[in-house]
Design a protein around this motif. Sequence first.
Motif, PDB file in Angstrom:
ATOM      1  N   ILE A  92      10.820   7.460   2.450  1.00 32.53           N
ATOM      2  CA  ILE A  92      11.396   8.882   2.106  1.00 32.53           C
ATOM      3  C   ILE A  92      11.225   9.296   0.778  1.00 32.53           C
ATOM      4  CG2 ILE A  92      13.654  10.709   2.406  1.00 32.53           C
ATOM      5  CD1 ILE A  92      15.497   8.554   4.065  1.00 32.53           C
ATOM      6  N   ALA A  93      10.394  10.734   1.039  1.00 31.72           N
ATOM      7  CA  ALA A  93      10.241  11.049  -0.665  1.00 31.72           C
ATOM      8  C   ALA A  93      11.346  12.408  -0.421  1.00 31.72           C
ATOM      9  CB  ALA A  93       9.211  11.488  -0.714  1.00 31.72           C
ATOM     10  N   PHE A  94      11.500  13.127  -2.086  1.00 36.97           N
ATOM     11  CA  PHE A  94      12.129  14.083  -1.464  1.00 36.97           C
ATOM     12  C   PHE A  94      11.606  15.474  -3.128  1.00 36.97           C
ATOM     13  CE2 PHE A  94      16.986  15.661  -3.093  1.00 36.97           C
ATOM     14  CZ  PHE A  94      16.451  17.099  -2.881  1.00 36.97           C
ATOM     15  N   VAL A 136       6.545   7.404  -9.214  1.00 41.02           N
ATOM     16  CA  VAL A 136       7.734   6.993  -8.471  1.00 41.02           C
ATOM     17  C   VAL A 136       6.921   5.512  -8.239  1.00 41.02           C
ATOM     18  CG1 VAL A 136       7.966   7.253  -6.060  1.00 41.02           C
ATOM     19  CG2 VAL A 136       7.723   9.177  -7.813  1.00 41.02           C
ATOM     20  N   GLN A 137       5.229   5.084  -8.399  1.00 42.20           N
ATOM     21  CA  GLN A 137       5.052   4.235  -7.863  1.00 42.20           C
ATOM     22  C   GLN A 137       4.646   3.171  -8.989  1.00 42.20           C
ATOM     23  OE1 GLN A 137       0.384   4.851  -7.004  1.00 42.20           O
ATOM     24  NE2 GLN A 137      -0.083   7.319  -8.403  1.00 42.20           N
ATOM     25  N   LEU A 138       5.508   3.351  -9.933  1.00 39.86           N
ATOM     26  CA  LEU A 138       5.020   2.387 -11.122  1.00 39.86           C
ATOM     27  C   LEU A 138       4.835   1.047 -10.711  1.00 39.86           C
ATOM     28  CD1 LEU A 138       7.108   3.540 -14.235  1.00 39.86           C
ATOM     29  CD2 LEU A 138       4.592   3.473 -14.002  1.00 39.86           C
ATOM     30  N   ARG A 139       5.794   0.389  -9.722  1.00 36.49           N
ATOM     31  CA  ARG A 139       5.641  -1.005  -9.441  1.00 36.49           C
ATOM     32  C   ARG A 139       4.211  -1.455  -8.780  1.00 36.49           C
ATOM     33  NH1 ARG A 139      12.154  -1.877  -7.136  1.00 36.49           N
ATOM     34  NH2 ARG A 139      13.155  -1.924  -8.634  1.00 36.49           N
ATOM     35  N   ARG A 140       4.020  -0.553  -8.016  1.00 37.99           N
ATOM     36  CA  ARG A 140       2.558  -1.034  -7.170  1.00 37.99           C
ATOM     37  C   ARG A 140       1.430  -0.748  -8.052  1.00 37.99           C
ATOM     38  NH1 ARG A 140       0.954   2.911  -2.212  1.00 37.99           N
ATOM     39  NH2 ARG A 140       3.711   2.407  -2.053  1.00 37.99           N
ATOM     40  N   GLY A 180       1.933  15.847  -5.160  1.00 39.24           N
ATOM     41  CA  GLY A 180       1.682  14.778  -5.499  1.00 39.24           C
ATOM     42  C   GLY A 180       2.037  12.915  -6.000  1.00 39.24           C
ATOM     43  N   LYS A 181       2.966  12.938  -7.009  1.00 40.26           N
ATOM     44  CA  LYS A 181       3.638  12.012  -7.442  1.00 40.26           C
ATOM     45  C   LYS A 181       4.655  11.582  -5.923  1.00 40.26           C
ATOM     46  CE  LYS A 181       8.224  12.800  -8.176  1.00 40.26           C
ATOM     47  NZ  LYS A 181       8.877  13.088  -9.513  1.00 40.26           N
ATOM     48  N   TRP A 182       4.933  11.713  -4.973  1.00 38.83           N
ATOM     49  CA  TRP A 182       5.643  11.612  -3.549  1.00 38.83           C
ATOM     50  C   TRP A 182       4.355  10.767  -2.566  1.00 38.83           C
ATOM     51  CZ3 TRP A 182      10.299   9.279  -4.208  1.00 38.83           C
ATOM     52  CH2 TRP A 182      11.028  10.284  -5.309  1.00 38.83           C
ATOM     53  N   LEU A 183       3.275  11.757  -2.397  1.00 35.76           N
ATOM     54  CA  LEU A 183       2.162  11.423  -1.655  1.00 35.76           C
ATOM     55  C   LEU A 183       1.839  10.015  -1.636  1.00 35.76           C
ATOM     56  CD1 LEU A 183       0.271  14.359  -1.022  1.00 35.76           C
ATOM     57  CD2 LEU A 183       2.214  13.559   0.162  1.00 35.76           C
ATOM     58  N   ALA A 184       1.801   9.269  -3.243  1.00 34.28           N
ATOM     59  CA  ALA A 184       1.095   8.567  -3.758  1.00 34.28           C
ATOM     60  C   ALA A 184       2.119   7.241  -2.885  1.00 34.28           C
ATOM     61  CB  ALA A 184       1.265   8.340  -5.301  1.00 34.28           C
ATOM     62  N   ILE A 185       3.183   7.250  -2.989  1.00 34.08           N
ATOM     63  CA  ILE A 185       3.423   6.243  -2.031  1.00 34.08           C
ATOM     64  C   ILE A 185       3.959   6.536  -0.451  1.00 34.08           C
ATOM     65  CG2 ILE A 185       5.143   5.670  -3.704  1.00 34.08           C
ATOM     66  CD1 ILE A 185       7.434   7.199  -2.045  1.00 34.08           C
ATOM     67  N   GLU A 186       3.097   7.397  -0.107  1.00 33.38           N
ATOM     68  CA  GLU A 186       2.365   7.690   1.685  1.00 33.38           C
ATOM     69  C   GLU A 186       4.164   7.896   2.301  1.00 33.38           C
ATOM     70  OE1 GLU A 186      -0.185   4.587   2.738  1.00 33.38           O
ATOM     71  OE2 GLU A 186      -1.732   5.701   1.799  1.00 33.38           O
ATOM     72  N   PRO A 187       4.660   8.523   2.131  1.00 35.99           N
ATOM     73  CA  PRO A 187       6.003   8.490   2.512  1.00 35.99           C
ATOM     74  C   PRO A 187       6.343   8.612   4.634  1.00 35.99           C
ATOM     75  CG  PRO A 187       4.875  10.725   2.078  1.00 35.99           C
ATOM     76  CD  PRO A 187       4.174   9.182   1.173  1.00 35.99           C
ATOM     77  N   LYS A 188       7.180   8.397   5.291  1.00 37.09           N
ATOM     78  CA  LYS A 188       6.846   8.835   6.852  1.00 37.09           C
ATOM     79  C   LYS A 188       7.799  10.361   6.155  1.00 37.09           C
ATOM     80  CE  LYS A 188       7.566   3.596   7.432  1.00 37.09           C
ATOM     81  NZ  LYS A 188       7.832   3.056   6.289  1.00 37.09           N
TER      82      LYS A 188
END
Length: 490
Positions: A325-327, A350-354, A402-410
């Motif tokens: 889930i992205a917000f 949002v994708q610092l871990r990956r 864009g920062k949320w799209l980087a994690i490919e949300p459902k």
Amino acid sequence: MNDIHKSFFSVSVLKGVTFDLVPGEIHALMGENGAGKSTLMKILTGIHEMDKGEITYKGKKSQFKGPKEAEKAGVSVIHQELNIIPELTVAQNFFLGKEKTYGKWGVLKDKEMNKEAKDWLMELGIQMDPQQSVAECSVGQQQMIEIARAVSSNSEVIIMDEPTAALTSKEIDVLFNVMEGLRKRNVAIVYISHRMDEIFKMCDRITVLRDGNSIGTKIIKETNFQEVVKMMVGRELGDQFPARENEPGKVRMTVEGITTKTGVKNASFNLKEGEILGIAGLMGAGRTELMRAIFGADKRTKGNIVLNNKTLASQNPQKAIEAGIAFVTEDRKEEGLILNQTVRENLATVQLRRLSKWGILNQKKEQQSAQELIEQLLIKTSSMEQQSKSLSGGNQQKIVIGKWLAIEPKVLILDEPTRGVDVGAKKEIYQIMNQLTKRGVSIIMVSSELPEILGMSDRVLVMHEGSVKASINRDEATQEKIMTAATGGK
């Protein structure tokens, strides 16, 4: 204002702009984000100094040394970013910079200020306790304080920068009545807005800027939406909303009886794969609060969320993100962006871990990801190292998405995705939404703009006083049906 030029760090922002204003008119100033509207008004009020040009005010050449001098001369500004101090009362904010005091000691005449502030607010049809702390007021109420303050200054020119962005429909009606009253008193208003319906309803003339140039001035009655858009973007934009070709699939998420301490009451709905679900309702109906509860930012006291047949038991944003889930929040500057950071850094948040291994950021991966998102979303930036605060509103909004799209949300929640965004960038955001749904992403879109709800939603949920009042399919949805449900009718 004649042949106004202005550059910042050798970048030309205004290139010979001309703009005129006559008593008793409401003059729209339009253009895409970054066209130069705000810079032009800041030059008029003395915040910036022009490089070249001439300003004539009431028949005399003028160049104000700052906003205080401009206000003294009768030119007031109601900024999009509110000049409000939350810790003070309504009356104290009303008299900010022009406090009434006893003698040289500076003791405030609170009783007198409270009475005068209340009188002005009542004259404008605004019900508000002058002794109330502004921190307890809604953003819309804070906006009305600013408007009342400008009106009370006996201004002859009032600049309104996106004045309705945070107002309810009732507050907008109050504002429009105030504007009509000002017009009758021969006050001139510069009206900056991206909302075309307001421009055509309220304004007498419209001036369009594009890339720092004056494109032209038109009498509102002699122009139309398509012509204004073409002046703004330099090309035909086609239909305002791109066609929805995607057919929603099976149910992806079910929300069952969510109740929160923030005002959501027994809210239930489902969301399908590849669907855009519009959430409509008046301000205070609980739309944002429901989204925050789904994302885990606000705790729910009752109810469940089932995503891809799994119940989301944990109530925190990190777990929601891990579930897909992205917000994209309503206020991009407060909650969506780190303004002093670069485009690259914001796109990575949002994708610092990956992008990291053993806690060490892989800079090559970070740069590659940023470049891909900049190209995919057509973000206009001089480089990925440009600070986010220096970009236009539309490009800032694309970074947040864009920062949320980087994690490919459902599931992608969009709360007021086009607020403060120009018409060209709006259509680009709509096209991004269409592309995402084609890839199976489910979108929940909260919006206060009914044309946007009707133009982009496959289905519309209407909220009233914290509850889901109605669910309306796209082919049956009308403004009348939505407003009836939003105001508690059947």
